[in-house]
Design a protein around this motif. Structure first.
Motif, PDB file in Angstrom:
ATOM      1  N   LEU A 183     -20.175  -0.451  32.752  1.00  0.00           N
ATOM      2  CA  LEU A 183     -21.056  -0.395  33.925  1.00  0.00           C
ATOM      3  C   LEU A 183     -21.268   1.058  34.326  1.00  0.00           C
ATOM      4  N   ARG A 184     -22.359   1.323  35.018  1.00  0.00           N
ATOM      5  CA  ARG A 184     -22.576   2.638  35.595  1.00  0.00           C
ATOM      6  C   ARG A 184     -21.574   2.850  36.736  1.00  0.00           C
ATOM      7  N   LYS A 185     -20.914   3.985  36.684  1.00  0.00           N
ATOM      8  CA  LYS A 185     -19.879   4.259  37.679  1.00  0.00           C
ATOM      9  C   LYS A 185     -20.499   4.475  39.055  1.00  0.00           C
ATOM     10  N   ASN A 186     -19.919   3.811  40.032  1.00  0.00           N
ATOM     11  CA  ASN A 186     -20.438   3.911  41.396  1.00  0.00           C
ATOM     12  C   ASN A 186     -19.258   3.835  42.373  1.00  0.00           C
ATOM     13  N   TRP A 187     -18.793   4.978  42.833  1.00  0.00           N
ATOM     14  CA  TRP A 187     -17.628   5.013  43.731  1.00  0.00           C
ATOM     15  C   TRP A 187     -17.992   4.474  45.117  1.00  0.00           C
ATOM     16  N   SER A 188     -17.098   3.671  45.695  1.00  0.00           N
ATOM     17  CA  SER A 188     -17.268   3.308  47.104  1.00  0.00           C
ATOM     18  C   SER A 188     -15.902   3.025  47.717  1.00  0.00           C
ATOM     19  N   GLU A 234      -9.015  11.934  32.506  1.00  0.00           N
ATOM     20  CA  GLU A 234     -10.213  12.257  31.721  1.00  0.00           C
ATOM     21  C   GLU A 234     -11.419  11.398  32.091  1.00  0.00           C
ATOM     22  N   LYS A 235     -11.230  10.405  32.962  1.00  0.00           N
ATOM     23  CA  LYS A 235     -12.325   9.476  33.269  1.00  0.00           C
ATOM     24  C   LYS A 235     -13.137   9.886  34.489  1.00  0.00           C
ATOM     25  N   SER A 236     -12.739  10.998  35.132  1.00  0.00           N
ATOM     26  CA  SER A 236     -13.406  11.375  36.366  1.00  0.00           C
ATOM     27  C   SER A 236     -13.210  12.856  36.645  1.00  0.00           C
ATOM     28  N   SER A 237     -14.142  13.414  37.392  1.00  0.00           N
ATOM     29  CA  SER A 237     -13.974  14.792  37.855  1.00  0.00           C
ATOM     30  C   SER A 237     -13.081  14.832  39.095  1.00  0.00           C
ATOM     31  N   ARG A 238     -12.788  13.642  39.645  1.00  0.00           N
ATOM     32  CA  ARG A 238     -11.953  13.584  40.846  1.00  0.00           C
ATOM     33  C   ARG A 238     -10.479  13.690  40.491  1.00  0.00           C
ATOM     34  N   LYS A 239      -9.666  14.076  41.480  1.00  0.00           N
ATOM     35  CA  LYS A 239      -8.216  14.099  41.283  1.00  0.00           C
ATOM     36  C   LYS A 239      -7.626  12.723  41.595  1.00  0.00           C
TER      37      LYS A 239
HETATM   38  C1  I3P Z   1     -22.190   9.586  38.434  1.00  0.00           C
HETATM   39  C2  I3P Z   1     -21.566   9.913  39.780  1.00  0.00           C
HETATM   40  C3  I3P Z   1     -20.069   9.720  39.730  1.00  0.00           C
HETATM   41  C4  I3P Z   1     -19.450  10.542  38.601  1.00  0.00           C
HETATM   42  C5  I3P Z   1     -20.087  10.197  37.280  1.00  0.00           C
HETATM   43  C6  I3P Z   1     -21.581  10.390  37.304  1.00  0.00           C
HETATM   44  O1  I3P Z   1     -23.560   9.850  38.493  1.00  0.00           O
HETATM   45  O2  I3P Z   1     -21.839  11.243  40.117  1.00  0.00           O
HETATM   46  O3  I3P Z   1     -19.510  10.110  40.978  1.00  0.00           O
HETATM   47  O4  I3P Z   1     -18.093  10.197  38.500  1.00  0.00           O
HETATM   48  O5  I3P Z   1     -19.521  11.012  36.290  1.00  0.00           O
HETATM   49  O6  I3P Z   1     -22.150   9.975  36.086  1.00  0.00           O
HETATM   50  P1  I3P Z   1     -24.651   8.744  38.967  1.00  0.00           P
HETATM   51  O7  I3P Z   1     -24.423   8.494  40.419  1.00  0.00           O
HETATM   52  O8  I3P Z   1     -25.938   9.382  38.671  1.00  0.00           O
HETATM   53  O9  I3P Z   1     -24.384   7.513  38.148  1.00  0.00           O
HETATM   54  P2  I3P Z   1     -16.862  11.061  39.095  1.00  0.00           P
HETATM   55  O10 I3P Z   1     -17.123  11.265  40.537  1.00  0.00           O
HETATM   56  O11 I3P Z   1     -15.697  10.138  38.857  1.00  0.00           O
HETATM   57  O12 I3P Z   1     -16.757  12.300  38.285  1.00  0.00           O
HETATM   58  P3  I3P Z   1     -19.170  10.565  34.800  1.00  0.00           P
HETATM   59  O13 I3P Z   1     -20.466  10.137  34.164  1.00  0.00           O
HETATM   60  O14 I3P Z   1     -18.572  11.766  34.179  1.00  0.00           O
HETATM   61  O15 I3P Z   1     -18.213   9.406  34.875  1.00  0.00           O
END
Ligand code: I3P
Length: 126
Positions: A30-35, A81-86
């Motif tokens: 799925l497309r990642k969508n944090w909430s 490695e799955k996210s730019s977040r900590k």
């Molecule tokens: C994603 C969004 C996510 C980010 C993700 C992006 O973009 O910025 O927050 O994940 O990175 O693809 P969009 O909203 O356009 O789908 P992180 O915050 O976890 O880094 P990713 O593709 O490297 O997983």
């Protein structure tokens, strides 16, 4: 009149707010969508509420069901490695649901990781 919830729902081990992103459903990416999600851990499942706890409790009275995943056979691991977040970890369920949970606050995410890991380790693997 009062509605009495099933016993399983009364045995809450931990609850609180975390950032959540579902990244696969039934094995399909799925497309990642944090909430922000209100997360309730009981002995064999995690429930995710999109709304506040207050709102969730009132929705429950109308029979509204939260998203829920079965922890039996599930797998938990840190996922740097799955996210730019900590402070991100991933849970993968037997049915192929994958999601990430995250908090900026170190002790909060560590407590959650340990609580979920302990719950999984106590359960039968199948
Ligand atoms: C994603 C969004 C996510 C980010 C993700 C992006 O973009 O910025 O927050 O994940 O990175 O693809 P969009 O909203 O356009 O789908 P992180 O915050 O976890 O880094 P990713 O593709 O490297 O997983």
């Amino acid at each position: 009149k009062d509605v009495i919830p099933p016993l399983e729902q009364l045995m809450v081990e931990k609850e609180g707010y975390l950032q959540k992103a579902k990244i696969a459903d039934g094995g399909k990416k799925l497309r990642k969508n944090w909430s922000t999600s209100w997360i309730v851990l009981s002995s064999r499942k995690i429930e995710f509420y999109k709304e506040s706890k207050q709102q969730a409790l009132s929705n429950m009275k109308t029979g509204h069901k939260p998203e829920s995943v079965d922890l039996c056979g599930a797998y938990i691991e840190w996922a740097k490695e799955k996210s730019s977040r900590k402070n991100v970890f991933q849970i993968t369920t037997v049915s192929g649901t994958e999601f990430l949970l995250q908090s900026d606050i170190d002790f909060i995410i560590l407590d959650w990781f340990n609580a979920i890991k302990n719950a999984i380790d106590r359960l039968p693997k199948d």
